[in-house]
Design a protein around this motif. Structure first.
Motif, PDB file in Angstrom:
ATOM      1  N   ASP A  89     -34.241 -20.716 -61.714  1.00 35.33           N
ATOM      2  CA  ASP A  89     -32.887 -21.076 -61.905  1.00 35.33           C
ATOM      3  C   ASP A  89     -32.151 -20.670 -63.290  1.00 35.33           C
ATOM      4  O   ASP A  89     -31.083 -20.599 -63.564  1.00 35.33           O
ATOM      5  N   MET A  90     -33.112 -20.430 -64.213  1.00 31.54           N
ATOM      6  CA  MET A  90     -32.838 -20.361 -65.655  1.00 31.54           C
ATOM      7  C   MET A  90     -32.242 -19.093 -66.053  1.00 31.54           C
ATOM      8  O   MET A  90     -32.775 -18.050 -65.585  1.00 31.54           O
ATOM      9  N   THR A  91     -31.410 -18.938 -66.991  1.00 35.60           N
ATOM     10  CA  THR A  91     -30.727 -17.453 -67.353  1.00 35.60           C
ATOM     11  C   THR A  91     -30.867 -17.334 -68.744  1.00 35.60           C
ATOM     12  O   THR A  91     -30.825 -18.357 -69.526  1.00 35.60           O
ATOM     13  N   VAL A  92     -30.708 -16.041 -68.993  1.00 35.43           N
ATOM     14  CA  VAL A  92     -30.602 -15.883 -70.548  1.00 35.43           C
ATOM     15  C   VAL A  92     -29.435 -16.407 -71.173  1.00 35.43           C
ATOM     16  O   VAL A  92     -28.397 -16.207 -70.622  1.00 35.43           O
ATOM     17  N   PRO A  93     -29.376 -17.268 -72.353  1.00 38.26           N
ATOM     18  CA  PRO A  93     -28.455 -17.783 -72.857  1.00 38.26           C
ATOM     19  C   PRO A  93     -27.175 -16.863 -73.458  1.00 38.26           C
ATOM     20  O   PRO A  93     -27.827 -15.517 -73.752  1.00 38.26           O
ATOM     21  N   GLU A  94     -26.168 -17.102 -73.536  1.00 39.36           N
ATOM     22  CA  GLU A  94     -25.030 -16.235 -73.880  1.00 39.36           C
ATOM     23  C   GLU A  94     -25.201 -15.824 -75.656  1.00 39.36           C
ATOM     24  O   GLU A  94     -25.138 -17.106 -76.445  1.00 39.36           O
ATOM     25  N   ILE A  95     -25.293 -14.668 -75.856  1.00 38.61           N
ATOM     26  CA  ILE A  95     -25.476 -14.528 -77.280  1.00 38.61           C
ATOM     27  C   ILE A  95     -24.793 -12.958 -77.519  1.00 38.61           C
ATOM     28  O   ILE A  95     -24.564 -12.199 -76.593  1.00 38.61           O
ATOM     29  N   PRO A  96     -23.930 -13.031 -78.345  1.00 39.06           N
ATOM     30  CA  PRO A  96     -23.158 -11.869 -78.803  1.00 39.06           C
ATOM     31  C   PRO A  96     -23.859 -10.584 -78.966  1.00 39.06           C
ATOM     32  O   PRO A  96     -25.086 -10.700 -79.542  1.00 39.06           O
ATOM     33  N   LEU A  97     -23.621  -9.596 -78.185  1.00 34.42           N
ATOM     34  CA  LEU A  97     -24.280  -8.498 -78.088  1.00 34.42           C
ATOM     35  C   LEU A  97     -24.488  -7.687 -79.567  1.00 34.42           C
ATOM     36  O   LEU A  97     -25.380  -7.084 -79.929  1.00 34.42           O
ATOM     37  N   ILE A  98     -23.460  -7.767 -80.387  1.00 28.81           N
ATOM     38  CA  ILE A  98     -23.568  -7.498 -81.571  1.00 28.81           C
ATOM     39  C   ILE A  98     -24.776  -8.090 -82.426  1.00 28.81           C
ATOM     40  O   ILE A  98     -25.368  -7.552 -83.307  1.00 28.81           O
ATOM     41  N   ASP A  99     -25.203  -9.385 -82.169  1.00 28.25           N
ATOM     42  CA  ASP A  99     -26.162 -10.042 -82.877  1.00 28.25           C
ATOM     43  C   ASP A  99     -27.485  -9.509 -82.265  1.00 28.25           C
ATOM     44  O   ASP A  99     -28.571  -9.152 -83.043  1.00 28.25           O
ATOM     45  N   VAL A 100     -27.819  -9.015 -81.087  1.00 28.39           N
ATOM     46  CA  VAL A 100     -28.751  -8.306 -80.432  1.00 28.39           C
ATOM     47  C   VAL A 100     -28.997  -7.148 -81.204  1.00 28.39           C
ATOM     48  O   VAL A 100     -29.847  -6.670 -81.762  1.00 28.39           O
ATOM     49  N   PHE A 101     -27.941  -6.160 -81.366  1.00 32.70           N
ATOM     50  CA  PHE A 101     -27.893  -5.054 -82.123  1.00 32.70           C
ATOM     51  C   PHE A 101     -28.106  -5.283 -83.598  1.00 32.70           C
ATOM     52  O   PHE A 101     -29.032  -4.518 -84.032  1.00 32.70           O
TER      53      PHE A 101
END
Length: 370
Positions: free
Chosen positions: A292-304
């Motif tokens: 049931d766990m999902t990837v937490p919301e992280i701004p995509l610009i931070d990933v990039f």
């Protein structure tokens, strides 16, 4: 066929019981192993709780070492009398990963074809689902021959059997998946058995600093004993600030650790790992989340903007026939303290009590000795 005692989970959430089971003679490509030791892993508890699947009854246990008793037709890799550590990823040698020379990523790993069964009571004859295809809380078990990895017979079974799952998962998460090594800093979030093994792996690879992060002082002490240079109590300290401070003392301007291993398996600690790594750093998820766990919301610009890599680690991305003998040799040389993972040795009737101790965090590993 022969009958032996074994630990079985008959229904979701119910206490385990010791039952008599039938172990078939090995067929083609199979082996019967006389089990000498088997660690009590969180995965066994997940099976009992129905967190893996609902294919009850389960034959629990998978972190095991023992001696091959007999083999079936066509088996050449092991022979009766061989001391082996059992693994749950017997590679096929034929899939696309194996074909390209990366068998540690085999997509078609296999187990024994025959099933062990309950021998007595109302469920007599019922097929058992062996945990991770092994089922080693038993005096003997039937596995695919490829699940048997020969190691130094002078090694202590209770210690080296733990390479069969948790210890290998942690060491491999640091070294194989994360690329820990000289000149790299490593932080590990969660210092249970797998996390402490990740700490040991980072130290073994020459990483520095090696930072252990947990809320339990006992676990942090265990991590220090196995190579952590720094510890962070995340119940009272700002993890991100402390990781940046520690790593900045080694490499000026560091934003975090080069490798962060998440050994909890929760969205909040995975997000913490994401932000605790340096620019171009690597996050390794080795903690097992629930469905049931999902990837937490992280701004995509931070990933990039941070670059680097976000990886999951399958069994420490290990190749058992390559990694198990090497790690056992390091143990025998005194360079890898596998004994430190064995908190207690117990009997086959004590598995349910070991699950209770696991909840309290009082043990790294209880090990069933047969």
């Amino acid at each position: 066929m022969q009958q032996v005692r074994a630990v079985v989970a008959k229904a979701k959430g119910e206490p385990v019981s010791v039952e008599t089971i039938n172990v078939p003679d090995p067929g083609p490509g199979e082996a019967v192993v006389q089990v000498q030791s088997c660690g009590v892993c969180h995965t066994d508890l997940h099976y009992r709780e129905g967190g893996i699947n609902d294919e009850f009854p389960f034959l629990l246990g998978h972190e095991a070492a023992g001696v091959v008793e007999s083999v079936g037709e066509g088996v050449t890799e092991v022979a009766p009398g061989d001391f082996v550590v059992l693994n749950w990823r017997a590679v096929c040698g034929e899939c696309r990963a194996c074909d390209r020379g990366e068998p540690q990523y085999c997509f078609n790993t296999h187990n024994a074809t025959q099933r062990m069964t309950l021998a007595e009571g109302d469920l007599a004859g019922t097929e058992l689902s062996p945990a991770l295809g092994i089922g080693a809380f038993a005096e003997k078990t039937l596995v695919a021959a490829g699940q048997c990895t020969k190691v130094d017979p002078e090694a202590r079974p209770a210690a080296v059997g733990l390479l069969g799952c948790g210890v290998m998962a942690g060491i491999g998460a640091s070294i194989n998946t994360g690329g820990a090594g000289r000149g790299k800093s490593v932080a590990v979030i969660g210092c249970g058995g797998v996390g402490v093994a990740a700490v040991a792996g980072a130290a073994l690879a020459g990483s520095s600093p090696v930072i252990a992060i947990d809320i339990d002082p006992q676990k942090l002490e265990a991590a220090k004993a196995l190579g952590a240079t720094h510890t962070i109590d995340s119940s009272s300290e700002d993890v991100l600030a402390r990781v940046k401070e520690i790593c900045g003392g080694y490499h000026e301007g560091a934003e975090g650790a080069d490798v962060v291993v998440e050994a909890v398996g929760r969205p909040e600690t995975w997000k913490q790992a994401f932000y605790a790594r340096d620019l171009a750093g690597t996050v390794v998820l080795v903690g097992v989340p629930t469905p049931d766990m999902t990837v937490p919301e992280i701004p995509l610009i931070d990933v990039f903007g941070r670059g680097g890599a976000l990886k999951s680690s399958w069994y420490g991305d290990c190749l058992p026939k390559r990694d198990f003998p090497m790690l056992v040799d390091l143990y025998r040389q005194g360079r890898l303290d596998l004994d430190a993972f064995v908190t207690e040795e117990i009997g086959i009737d004590d598995v349910e009590a070991a699950f209770d101790k696991m909840h309290s965090g009082a043990v790294l590993r209880s090990v069933v000795v047969l």
